[in-house]
Design an enzyme around this catalytic site. Structure first.
Site, PDB file in Angstrom:
ATOM      1  N   ASP A  97     -10.464  -5.926 -18.032  1.00 43.12           N
ATOM      2  CA  ASP A  97     -10.689  -6.948 -19.059  1.00 43.12           C
ATOM      3  C   ASP A  97      -9.346  -7.401 -19.640  1.00 43.12           C
ATOM      4  O   ASP A  97      -8.654  -6.616 -20.298  1.00 43.12           O
ATOM      5  CB  ASP A  97     -11.589  -6.367 -20.160  1.00 43.12           C
ATOM      6  CG  ASP A  97     -11.878  -7.354 -21.279  1.00 43.12           C
ATOM      7  OD1 ASP A  97     -11.414  -8.507 -21.208  1.00 43.12           O
ATOM      8  OD2 ASP A  97     -12.577  -6.956 -22.238  1.00 43.12           O
ATOM      9  N   HIS A 135       0.816  -1.224   0.000  1.00 44.50           N
ATOM     10  CA  HIS A 135       0.000   0.000   0.000  1.00 44.50           C
ATOM     11  C   HIS A 135       0.849   1.273   0.000  1.00 44.50           C
ATOM     12  O   HIS A 135       0.365   2.349  -0.385  1.00 44.50           O
ATOM     13  CB  HIS A 135      -0.932  -0.011   1.223  1.00 44.50           C
ATOM     14  CG  HIS A 135      -2.115   0.902   1.111  1.00 44.50           C
ATOM     15  ND1 HIS A 135      -2.261   1.834   0.106  1.00 44.50           N
ATOM     16  CD2 HIS A 135      -3.218   1.041   1.900  1.00 44.50           C
ATOM     17  CE1 HIS A 135      -3.394   2.495   0.277  1.00 44.50           C
ATOM     18  NE2 HIS A 135      -3.992   2.035   1.350  1.00 44.50           N
TER      19      HIS A 135
END
Length: 427
Positions: A385, A169
């Protein structure tokens, strides 16, 4: 609200993993040191974020191996995002920086003897199988001197696959890692360069010189946990998912007087859940209770951050009241607290927050008596995608604990078993 109980809690399957490997950039990249911003370089962010996406079999991709396609796309994408292929180092004054070594990110190829439909009609966390689908390679999860990303692609028996990723992070937030994933998706579909060029420019979120703390920030107040909440914390708290579609949100909105005007879905859900959670915990009526949530500051800053920026770019909003006021007042009281907390975050507030972080030596956010919310519902995890179409689930893999946020609650975009889109609250 509808509690979404996973239909696959008893699901047992075997995952066969290949040996972890390092995937490096497809071409030579600069060897250099890049400092993190002062908004990145905080003790509060010293933890890993697990994410996961589930993809259906796509007949048009017959004969294409998702592991091979994604591995190659990753290597190509790292040419543009080459700092992700490096390692975090600690410099003078404990300032963190990336050494762009080109060593690569950790990658795991895997196969599971399970089909997507066995996970149920509405796939959502908590995932009891997450340790199999996102393997924690021993020695790979430290903040410094370790791979900054770990990716596991698991083929399923039905021809679908699962893409799981673990992010340090300190490097990036949720919108940033989705930007990286979208770039991988473009590469996997045959594009030569990302449609959104990555922008480092971490200096844009550094403290001013000298720092000027001009706003009040309760994020770092030193608080003692009340005895009432210590007693409650000893009881086992279950990880639950709650689905809020249009029907559920409309039912909550009916509790709000019409003359108060429009509130966003985020404001309505956050106020409602903060109040419900506090009532359930039954703290002492005079105890202070707090709400903490994250604000994406990319367009709030003046000037806005450049498109393509992929560092941490969020500020904390905080609302404070007493348990009595929150629980005994009508819902609109909590709503106004949420709205005011959001409105407080402007350019000067963000700059003041960064200055305070540096002035105080990068303190951790105080989460005592706090309901901590991270809204990832509109980030776009489901839209990534790799050539097989959009994910049927995309988002955080599980509730996770961090040094500063304990168990953070998430808003995640999901579809329920009836095919209705909505927001799932994972807490």
């Amino acid at each position: 609200m509808a509690i979404m109980a996973p239909s696959f809690t008893s699901l047992v399957f075997t995952v066969r993993r290949c040996e972890p490997e390092l995937v490096s950039p497809a071409k030579p990249t600069p060897h250099e040191f890049k400092q993190l911003s002062d908004l990145d370089d905080r003790d509060s962010l010293r933890f890993q974020i697990p994410t996961i996406q589930f993809y259906k079999y796509n007949p048009s991709m017959q004969g294409r191996d998702p592991v091979k396609v994604i591995r190659e796309a990753l290597s190509q994408t790292l040419v543009f995002y080459y700092p992700f292929a490096g390692r975090l180092r600690e410099g003078p004054g404990a300032k963190l920086m990336v050494e762009c070594t080109g060593e690569g990110v950790m990658f795991i190829e895997a196969d599971a003897d399970v089909s997507l439909d066995q996970f149920g009609h509405a796939i959502h966390p908590p995932f009891p199988c997450i340790d199999e689908l996102l393997y924690d390679v021993p020695g790979s999860g430290e903040m410094l001197n370790c791979p900054l990303l770990l990716i596991q692609v698991t083929r399923l028996r039905c021809g679908g696959f699962i893409f799981a990723l673990r992010l340090n992070h300190l490097m990036s937030d949720a919108p940033s890692i989705v930007q990286f994933m979208n770039a991988m998706g473009e590469m996997a579909r045959g594009v030569c360069a990302p449609s959104i060029p990555p922008v480092w420019q971490r200096e844009l979120l550094n403290a001013r010189n000298p720092p000027q703390v001009t706003c009040t920030h309760h994020e770092f107040d030193e608080l003692v946990k009340p005895q009432s909440l210590i007693i409650n914390s000893l009881h086992e708290l279950a990880c639950c998912s709650f689905f809020f579609g249009s029907t559920q949100v409309s039912a909550i909105r009916k509790k709000i007087p019409h003359h108060l005007g429009k509130y966003s879905t985020f404001e309505v859900l956050t106020a409602f859940l903060w109040r419900c959670r506090t009532i359930a915990l039954s703290p002492d009526p005079e105890d202070q209770v707090r709400l903490i949530f994250m604000n994406n500051v990319r367009t709030i800053l003046n000037p806005p951050l450049p498109r393509g920026y992929y560092g941490n770019a969020y500020a904390i909003s905080l609302a404070v009241t007493t348990a009595r006021e929150l629980c005994e007042s009508p819902l609109e009281y909590a709503l106004e607290l949420v709205r005011k907390a959001k409105a407080n975050v402007n350019d000067e507030y963000i700059r003041s927050f960064i200055d305070l972080v540096v002035s105080k030596g990068r303190p951790r956010t105080t989460i005592v008596q706090s309901f901590v919310v991270s809204n990832t519902a509109r980030v776009g995890f489901r839209d990534v995608d790799y050539g097989w179409g959009k994910a049927i689930y995309g988002g955080v893999a599980n509730i996770f604990e961090s040094p500063s946020t304990s168990a953070t609650s998430f808003y995640i975009e999901v579809m329920n078993s009836k095919g209705e889109d909505g927001i799932m609250k994972l807490l």
